[in-house]
Design a protein around this motif. Structure first.
Motif, short mmCIF file in Angstrom:
data_model
loop_
_atom_site.label_atom_id
_atom_site.label_comp_id
_atom_site.label_asym_id
_atom_site.label_seq_id
_atom_site.Cartn_x
_atom_site.Cartn_y
_atom_site.Cartn_z
N SER A 27 -10.51 3.39 76.86
CA SER A 27 -9.11 3.68 76.40
C SER A 27 -8.12 4.10 77.44
CB SER A 27 -9.20 4.88 75.35
OG SER A 27 -7.55 5.22 75.20
N THR A 28 -7.06 3.13 77.53
CA THR A 28 -6.33 3.33 78.84
C THR A 28 -5.08 4.40 78.39
OG1 THR A 28 -4.86 1.74 77.87
CG2 THR A 28 -6.20 0.99 79.26
N ASP A 29 -5.36 5.20 77.45
CA ASP A 29 -4.28 6.27 76.89
C ASP A 29 -4.73 7.46 77.72
OD1 ASP A 29 -2.52 8.12 75.65
OD2 ASP A 29 -3.19 8.00 73.59
N PRO A 30 -4.09 8.09 78.59
CA PRO A 30 -4.50 9.45 79.15
C PRO A 30 -4.79 10.36 78.31
CG PRO A 30 -2.17 8.76 79.92
CD PRO A 30 -2.78 7.60 78.79
N ASP A 31 -4.03 10.39 77.05
CA ASP A 31 -3.86 11.65 76.19
C ASP A 31 -5.18 11.36 75.19
OD1 ASP A 31 -2.08 12.86 77.64
OD2 ASP A 31 -0.43 12.09 76.42
N PHE A 32 -5.86 10.22 75.32
CA PHE A 32 -6.78 9.88 74.22
C PHE A 32 -8.01 10.94 74.24
CE2 PHE A 32 -10.91 8.10 72.80
CZ PHE A 32 -10.46 7.49 71.51
N GLU A 33 -8.24 11.49 72.94
CA GLU A 33 -9.36 12.41 72.69
C GLU A 33 -10.20 11.78 71.53
OE1 GLU A 33 -8.76 16.68 72.13
OE2 GLU A 33 -6.87 16.51 73.47
N TYR A 34 -11.37 11.78 71.71
CA TYR A 34 -12.35 11.20 70.82
C TYR A 34 -12.50 11.98 69.66
CZ TYR A 34 -16.36 9.22 68.66
OH TYR A 34 -17.30 8.60 67.69
N LYS A 35 -12.19 11.31 68.41
CA LYS A 35 -12.61 12.24 67.13
C LYS A 35 -13.84 11.56 66.40
CE LYS A 35 -7.93 13.73 66.31
NZ LYS A 35 -6.96 13.24 67.31
N ASN A 36 -14.77 12.66 66.39
CA ASN A 36 -15.93 12.08 65.64
C ASN A 36 -15.67 12.02 64.02
OD1 ASN A 36 -18.60 11.77 64.90
ND2 ASN A 36 -19.40 13.63 65.66
N SER A 37 -16.23 10.73 63.56
CA SER A 37 -15.85 10.55 62.06
C SER A 37 -16.83 11.18 61.22
CB SER A 37 -16.27 8.88 61.89
OG SER A 37 -17.34 8.53 62.20
N GLU A 38 -17.90 11.76 61.77
CA GLU A 38 -18.59 12.71 60.86
C GLU A 38 -18.00 14.10 60.39
OE1 GLU A 38 -22.29 13.36 63.02
OE2 GLU A 38 -22.53 11.52 63.39
N GLU A 39 -18.15 14.44 59.31
CA GLU A 39 -17.66 15.58 58.54
C GLU A 39 -18.38 16.67 59.44
OE1 GLU A 39 -17.52 15.74 54.36
OE2 GLU A 39 -16.84 13.39 54.15
N ASP A 40 -17.74 17.69 59.57
CA ASP A 40 -18.27 19.24 60.04
C ASP A 40 -18.94 19.60 58.71
OD1 ASP A 40 -17.26 18.74 62.43
OD2 ASP A 40 -15.44 19.87 62.02
N GLU A 41 -19.99 20.40 59.20
CA GLU A 41 -20.84 21.16 57.96
C GLU A 41 -20.09 22.28 57.49
OE1 GLU A 41 -25.39 20.36 58.02
OE2 GLU A 41 -24.76 21.27 59.96
N PRO A 42 -19.78 22.64 56.24
CA PRO A 42 -19.31 23.80 55.90
C PRO A 42 -20.04 25.08 56.41
CG PRO A 42 -20.26 22.84 54.04
CD PRO A 42 -20.30 21.87 55.16
N GLU A 43 -19.46 26.19 56.53
CA GLU A 43 -20.13 27.37 57.01
C GLU A 43 -20.86 27.89 55.67
OE1 GLU A 43 -20.31 29.11 59.89
OE2 GLU A 43 -19.42 27.71 60.52
N THR A 44 -22.10 28.52 56.02
CA THR A 44 -23.11 28.85 55.03
C THR A 44 -22.52 30.02 54.16
OG1 THR A 44 -24.70 28.01 56.13
CG2 THR A 44 -25.54 29.54 54.30
N LEU A 45 -22.31 30.03 53.05
CA LEU A 45 -22.02 31.28 52.31
C LEU A 45 -23.00 32.30 52.30
CD1 LEU A 45 -20.11 29.22 49.35
CD2 LEU A 45 -19.00 30.48 51.19
N ALA A 46 -22.57 33.45 51.78
CA ALA A 46 -23.74 34.49 51.54
C ALA A 46 -24.27 34.24 50.21
CB ALA A 46 -22.70 35.82 51.58
N PRO A 47 -25.36 34.62 50.17
CA PRO A 47 -26.27 34.55 49.05
C PRO A 47 -25.61 34.86 47.48
CG PRO A 47 -27.62 35.49 50.55
CD PRO A 47 -26.31 35.38 51.11
N GLN A 48 -24.66 35.99 47.79
CA GLN A 48 -23.95 36.26 46.65
C GLN A 48 -22.86 35.36 46.12
OE1 GLN A 48 -24.20 38.19 49.53
NE2 GLN A 48 -25.27 40.23 49.17
N GLN A 49 -22.69 34.60 47.14
CA GLN A 49 -21.54 33.62 46.59
C GLN A 49 -22.01 32.29 46.32
OE1 GLN A 49 -19.35 34.02 50.71
NE2 GLN A 49 -17.77 35.30 49.70
N GLN A 50 -23.41 32.07 46.75
CA GLN A 50 -24.09 30.98 46.21
C GLN A 50 -24.03 30.77 44.68
OE1 GLN A 50 -24.63 28.50 48.19
NE2 GLN A 50 -24.68 29.20 50.31
#
Length: 111
Positions: free
Chosen positions: A12-35
Motif C-alpha cells: 500500500s502506498t498510503d502512509p496511514d494504512f493499517e492492516y485490519k484482520n478480517s477474522e473476528e476476535d474471540e469473545p471473552e470467556t464468561l464466568a461459569p455462573q454466566q454460562q
C-alpha cells in the motif's frame, strides 16, 4: 520483513494504512455462573449416540479445556468443534451433575 497472514494485501502506498484482520476476535470467556449450557443427545451415522454441550461463550482455548475435562470425566472420546463439545456415548446425567458442581448453569435440551 515478518511473514504474517495478510492474504490479499501486497503493498500500500498510503502512509496511514493499517492492516485490519478480517477474522473476528474471540469473545471473552464468561464466568461459569454466566454460562447457560444446553446438553443434547444426538445420533450419528450407524446408530451411534453422542452427547453435545452447546451454548459456551468464550475463547476456543477455554472450550478445549472444558472439553478435555468432560472427556476425562466420562472416560470417553470426543471432540470440540463448531463451538460445541461432542462426547461419544450418552453421558448427559454425568455431564450435567459435573457442570452444576462447577457453578455452570446447565440443563437438558432437545427431546
Amino acid at each position: 520483513m515478518s511473514k504474517k497472514n495478510r492474504s490479499g494485501v501486497v503493498y500500500s502506498t498510503d502512509p496511514d494504512f493499517e492492516y485490519k484482520n478480517s477474522e473476528e476476535d474471540e469473545p471473552e470467556t464468561l464466568a461459569p455462573q454466566q454460562q447457560d449450557l444446553r446438553i443434547w443427545l444426538d445420533r450419528k451415522g450407524g446408530g451411534k449416540v453422542i452427547t453435545v454441550v452447546k451454548g459456551f461463550i468464550g475463547k476456543n482455548a477455554d472450550l478445549e479445556v472444558l472439553g478435555k475435562q468432560l472427556k476425562g470425566l466420562c472416560g470417553s472420546g470426543g471432540t470440540v468443534k463448531d463451538e460445541e463439545v461432542q462426547l461419544q456415548g450418552d453421558h448427559r446425567e454425568k455431564v450435567i451433575a459435573w457442570l452444576v458442581s462447577k457453578n455452570y448453569k446447565a440443563k437438558k435440551a432437545g427431546g
